[in-house]
Design a protein around this motif. Structure first.
Motif, PDB file in Angstrom:
ATOM      1  N   PRO A  65       0.807  -1.226   0.000  1.00  0.00           N
ATOM      2  CA  PRO A  65       0.000   0.000   0.000  1.00  0.00           C
ATOM      3  C   PRO A  65       0.838   1.274   0.000  1.00  0.00           C
ATOM      4  O   PRO A  65       0.521   2.234  -0.720  1.00  0.00           O
ATOM      5  CB  PRO A  65      -0.835  -0.134   1.285  1.00  0.00           C
ATOM      6  N   SER A  66       1.925   1.289   0.771  1.00  0.00           N
ATOM      7  CA  SER A  66       2.767   2.484   0.830  1.00  0.00           C
ATOM      8  C   SER A  66       3.483   2.724  -0.493  1.00  0.00           C
ATOM      9  O   SER A  66       3.597   3.864  -0.959  1.00  0.00           O
ATOM     10  CB  SER A  66       3.789   2.358   1.958  1.00  0.00           C
ATOM     11  N   ALA A  67       3.986   1.652  -1.101  1.00  0.00           N
ATOM     12  CA  ALA A  67       4.675   1.778  -2.381  1.00  0.00           C
ATOM     13  C   ALA A  67       3.733   2.301  -3.452  1.00  0.00           C
ATOM     14  O   ALA A  67       4.086   3.193  -4.236  1.00  0.00           O
ATOM     15  CB  ALA A  67       5.261   0.434  -2.791  1.00  0.00           C
ATOM     16  N   LEU A  68       2.527   1.755  -3.500  1.00  0.00           N
ATOM     17  CA  LEU A  68       1.572   2.192  -4.503  1.00  0.00           C
ATOM     18  C   LEU A  68       1.179   3.653  -4.291  1.00  0.00           C
ATOM     19  O   LEU A  68       1.132   4.444  -5.243  1.00  0.00           O
ATOM     20  CB  LEU A  68       0.339   1.298  -4.485  1.00  0.00           C
ATOM     21  N   ALA A  69       0.933   4.007  -3.052  1.00  0.00           N
ATOM     22  CA  ALA A  69       0.561   5.398  -2.751  1.00  0.00           C
ATOM     23  C   ALA A  69       1.668   6.360  -3.168  1.00  0.00           C
ATOM     24  O   ALA A  69       1.405   7.436  -3.729  1.00  0.00           O
ATOM     25  CB  ALA A  69       0.250   5.548  -1.267  1.00  0.00           C
ATOM     26  N   ALA A  70       2.919   5.980  -2.928  1.00  0.00           N
ATOM     27  CA  ALA A  70       4.044   6.849  -3.273  1.00  0.00           C
ATOM     28  C   ALA A  70       4.193   6.999  -4.781  1.00  0.00           C
ATOM     29  O   ALA A  70       4.509   8.092  -5.280  1.00  0.00           O
ATOM     30  CB  ALA A  70       5.331   6.287  -2.674  1.00  0.00           C
ATOM     31  N   SER A  76       1.997  11.840 -13.589  1.00  0.00           N
ATOM     32  CA  SER A  76       1.272  12.216 -14.803  1.00  0.00           C
ATOM     33  C   SER A  76       0.503  11.028 -15.377  1.00  0.00           C
ATOM     34  O   SER A  76       1.014   9.899 -15.401  1.00  0.00           O
ATOM     35  CB  SER A  76       2.251  12.731 -15.860  1.00  0.00           C
ATOM     36  N   HIS A  77      -0.702  11.292 -15.809  1.00  0.00           N
ATOM     37  CA  HIS A  77      -1.545  10.331 -16.519  1.00  0.00           C
ATOM     38  C   HIS A  77      -1.947   9.121 -15.675  1.00  0.00           C
ATOM     39  O   HIS A  77      -2.386   8.111 -16.224  1.00  0.00           O
ATOM     40  CB  HIS A  77      -0.864   9.854 -17.809  1.00  0.00           C
ATOM     41  N   ILE A  78      -1.801   9.204 -14.361  1.00  0.00           N
ATOM     42  CA  ILE A  78      -2.118   8.048 -13.507  1.00  0.00           C
ATOM     43  C   ILE A  78      -3.597   7.711 -13.568  1.00  0.00           C
ATOM     44  O   ILE A  78      -3.997   6.574 -13.273  1.00  0.00           O
ATOM     45  CB  ILE A  78      -1.649   8.305 -12.051  1.00  0.00           C
ATOM     46  N   ALA A  79      -4.441   8.646 -13.991  1.00  0.00           N
ATOM     47  CA  ALA A  79      -5.878   8.384 -14.107  1.00  0.00           C
ATOM     48  C   ALA A  79      -6.179   7.317 -15.154  1.00  0.00           C
ATOM     49  O   ALA A  79      -7.267   6.720 -15.146  1.00  0.00           O
ATOM     50  CB  ALA A  79      -6.615   9.673 -14.454  1.00  0.00           C
ATOM     51  N   TYR A  80      -5.227   7.050 -16.052  1.00  0.00           N
ATOM     52  CA  TYR A  80      -5.428   6.055 -17.108  1.00  0.00           C
ATOM     53  C   TYR A  80      -4.899   4.668 -16.731  1.00  0.00           C
ATOM     54  O   TYR A  80      -5.078   3.726 -17.499  1.00  0.00           O
ATOM     55  CB  TYR A  80      -4.718   6.512 -18.383  1.00  0.00           C
ATOM     56  N   ARG A  81      -4.266   4.547 -15.579  1.00  0.00           N
ATOM     57  CA  ARG A  81      -3.562   3.300 -15.254  1.00  0.00           C
ATOM     58  C   ARG A  81      -4.354   2.411 -14.292  1.00  0.00           C
ATOM     59  O   ARG A  81      -5.089   2.901 -13.434  1.00  0.00           O
ATOM     60  CB  ARG A  81      -2.206   3.609 -14.618  1.00  0.00           C
ATOM     61  N   GLN A  82      -4.118   1.120 -14.440  1.00  0.00           N
ATOM     62  CA  GLN A  82      -4.622   0.128 -13.484  1.00  0.00           C
ATOM     63  C   GLN A  82      -3.419  -0.673 -12.987  1.00  0.00           C
ATOM     64  O   GLN A  82      -2.658  -1.224 -13.788  1.00  0.00           O
ATOM     65  CB  GLN A  82      -5.647  -0.790 -14.146  1.00  0.00           C
ATOM     66  N   LEU A  83      -3.243  -0.718 -11.656  1.00  0.00           N
ATOM     67  CA  LEU A  83      -2.065  -1.329 -11.050  1.00  0.00           C
ATOM     68  C   LEU A  83      -2.483  -2.309  -9.962  1.00  0.00           C
ATOM     69  O   LEU A  83      -3.393  -2.031  -9.170  1.00  0.00           O
ATOM     70  CB  LEU A  83      -1.168  -0.248 -10.440  1.00  0.00           C
ATOM     71  N   LEU A  84      -1.806  -3.441  -9.910  1.00  0.00           N
ATOM     72  CA  LEU A  84      -2.021  -4.469  -8.889  1.00  0.00           C
ATOM     73  C   LEU A  84      -0.667  -4.823  -8.301  1.00  0.00           C
ATOM     74  O   LEU A  84       0.290  -5.055  -9.048  1.00  0.00           O
ATOM     75  CB  LEU A  84      -2.651  -5.724  -9.500  1.00  0.00           C
ATOM     76  N   VAL A  85      -0.577  -4.900  -6.979  1.00  0.00           N
ATOM     77  CA  VAL A  85       0.709  -5.121  -6.305  1.00  0.00           C
ATOM     78  C   VAL A  85       0.542  -6.127  -5.174  1.00  0.00           C
ATOM     79  O   VAL A  85      -0.434  -6.056  -4.409  1.00  0.00           O
ATOM     80  CB  VAL A  85       1.261  -3.800  -5.715  1.00  0.00           C
ATOM     81  N   VAL A  86       1.504  -7.044  -5.051  1.00  0.00           N
ATOM     82  CA  VAL A  86       1.608  -7.926  -3.880  1.00  0.00           C
ATOM     83  C   VAL A  86       3.058  -7.877  -3.397  1.00  0.00           C
ATOM     84  O   VAL A  86       3.988  -7.995  -4.210  1.00  0.00           O
ATOM     85  CB  VAL A  86       1.214  -9.382  -4.194  1.00  0.00           C
ATOM     86  N   ASP A  87       3.253  -7.727  -2.083  1.00  0.00           N
ATOM     87  CA  ASP A  87       4.609  -7.632  -1.540  1.00  0.00           C
ATOM     88  C   ASP A  87       5.045  -8.929  -0.871  1.00  0.00           C
ATOM     89  O   ASP A  87       4.322  -9.928  -0.869  1.00  0.00           O
ATOM     90  CB  ASP A  87       4.733  -6.426  -0.593  1.00  0.00           C
ATOM     91  N   VAL A  92      -1.497  -6.635  -0.223  1.00  0.00           N
ATOM     92  CA  VAL A  92      -1.909  -6.290  -1.573  1.00  0.00           C
ATOM     93  C   VAL A  92      -2.346  -4.835  -1.646  1.00  0.00           C
ATOM     94  O   VAL A  92      -2.756  -4.239  -0.641  1.00  0.00           O
ATOM     95  CB  VAL A  92      -3.037  -7.210  -2.081  1.00  0.00           C
ATOM     96  N   ALA A  93      -2.247  -4.258  -2.836  1.00  0.00           N
ATOM     97  CA  ALA A  93      -2.723  -2.900  -3.089  1.00  0.00           C
ATOM     98  C   ALA A  93      -3.139  -2.814  -4.551  1.00  0.00           C
ATOM     99  O   ALA A  93      -2.545  -3.468  -5.415  1.00  0.00           O
ATOM    100  CB  ALA A  93      -1.631  -1.869  -2.787  1.00  0.00           C
ATOM    101  N   THR A  94      -4.173  -2.019  -4.827  1.00  0.00           N
ATOM    102  CA  THR A  94      -4.672  -1.857  -6.186  1.00  0.00           C
ATOM    103  C   THR A  94      -4.988  -0.396  -6.465  1.00  0.00           C
ATOM    104  O   THR A  94      -5.317   0.371  -5.557  1.00  0.00           O
ATOM    105  CB  THR A  94      -5.950  -2.690  -6.412  1.00  0.00           C
ATOM    106  N   HIS A  95      -4.881  -0.046  -7.736  1.00  0.00           N
ATOM    107  CA  HIS A  95      -5.254   1.294  -8.192  1.00  0.00           C
ATOM    108  C   HIS A  95      -5.932   1.173  -9.540  1.00  0.00           C
ATOM    109  O   HIS A  95      -5.395   0.542 -10.465  1.00  0.00           O
ATOM    110  CB  HIS A  95      -4.019   2.184  -8.340  1.00  0.00           C
ATOM    111  N   SER A  96      -7.115   1.743  -9.655  1.00  0.00           N
ATOM    112  CA  SER A  96      -7.811   1.841 -10.938  1.00  0.00           C
ATOM    113  C   SER A  96      -8.245   3.295 -11.101  1.00  0.00           C
ATOM    114  O   SER A  96      -9.124   3.777 -10.374  1.00  0.00           O
ATOM    115  CB  SER A  96      -9.031   0.917 -10.983  1.00  0.00           C
ATOM    116  N   GLY A  97      -7.603   3.996 -12.031  1.00  0.00           N
ATOM    117  CA  GLY A  97      -7.888   5.406 -12.216  1.00  0.00           C
ATOM    118  C   GLY A  97      -9.248   5.657 -12.846  1.00  0.00           C
ATOM    119  O   GLY A  97      -9.860   4.752 -13.435  1.00  0.00           O
ATOM    120  N   PRO A  98      -9.752   6.883 -12.746  1.00  0.00           N
ATOM    121  CA  PRO A  98     -11.076   7.200 -13.276  1.00  0.00           C
ATOM    122  C   PRO A  98     -11.191   7.081 -14.789  1.00  0.00           C
ATOM    123  O   PRO A  98     -12.309   7.028 -15.316  1.00  0.00           O
ATOM    124  CB  PRO A  98     -11.301   8.651 -12.822  1.00  0.00           C
TER     125      PRO A  98
END
Length: 223
Positions: A65-70, A76-87, A92-98
């Motif tokens: 979660p900390s790595a993804l947040a950082a 730039s352009h993070i609103a277009y990205r979808q990211l999945l992370v496991v440490d 786990v942490a996920t990001h799905s931009g608008p």
């Protein structure tokens, strides 16, 4: 244009992921694993740089979660990205931009996360997580079960044409790196490739570490 699952094997410490897409060679851009560190899927109008950047943060002992947040903050352009992370601890942490495309979804489970975009139905990732959590055997077997469950649940809105399975163990290079880059049945062909490769995995590691103890190559001309 993608559905994927990233995971850690709590028993072996291996990291791996499966992915499929209507685009060609999806695993070449989106699949990122590092032994002893973690796994990242970087997808949806993909920026392949985000995989290594996130793995570097995890290697610096940041949790998922900390790595993804950082990495997401101010990028730039993070609103277009979808990211999945496991440490390394299975966090786990996920990001799905608008601006993620079409019907999209994400789901988190024990030691795993799944996500997708331009999906046939939004619960494809949840079905992948459920399949991974009940599957048995090698991490590769569990990952393939998740990918096949995603396809059965509806997968992408259109036909998929590429797929990949990637696993890191204890070495600097992947234990498994199988790709079907263009096909009308990439997931079926990936299953066939995994079935053929799995019995030979250990031999390829042994050949790298100590070829004097490696088994015969079993090819014409090998005495």
């Amino acid at each position: 244009m993608t559905f994927s699952l990233v995971a850690r094997c709590a028993r072996t410490g291996q990291f791996g992921m499966v992915i499929s897409s209507s685009s060609p060679a999806v695993a070449a851009r989106c699949a990122h694993v590092r032994a002893g560190v973690g796994v990242v899927a970087s997808q949806n109008i993909t920026d392949p740089d985000l995989g290594p950047i996130l793995l570097d943060r995890l290697q610096d002992r940041m949790d998922a979660p900390s790595a993804l947040a950082a990495v997401v903050a101010g990028r730039s352009h993070i609103a277009y990205r979808q990211l999945l992370v496991v440490d390394r601890a299975g966090r786990v942490a996920t990001h799905s931009g608008p601006n993620v495309l079409g019907i999209w979804g994400e789901a988190r489970g024990t030691d795993c996360a799944a996500g997708g975009n331009l999906l046939a139905v939004a619960d494809v990732p949840a079905r992948m997580v459920a399949a991974f959590e009940v599957a048995k055997g090698h991490l590769g077997d569990r990952l393939m079960a998740a990918l096949e469950a995603g396809l059965t649940a509806g997968g992408e809105a259109g036909p998929v044409h590429s797929a990949g399975l990637k696993i890191a163990d204890r070495l600097s290079w992947p234990l498994v790196d199988l790709r079907i880059d263009w096909s009308d049945d990439p997931i079926g062909q990936l299953r066939a490739a995994w079935t053929e490769y799995r019995p030979q995995m250990a031999a390829y590691v042994q050949r790298a570490e100590d070829p004097t103890q490696a088994p015969s190559y079993g090819v014409p001309g090998d005495e």
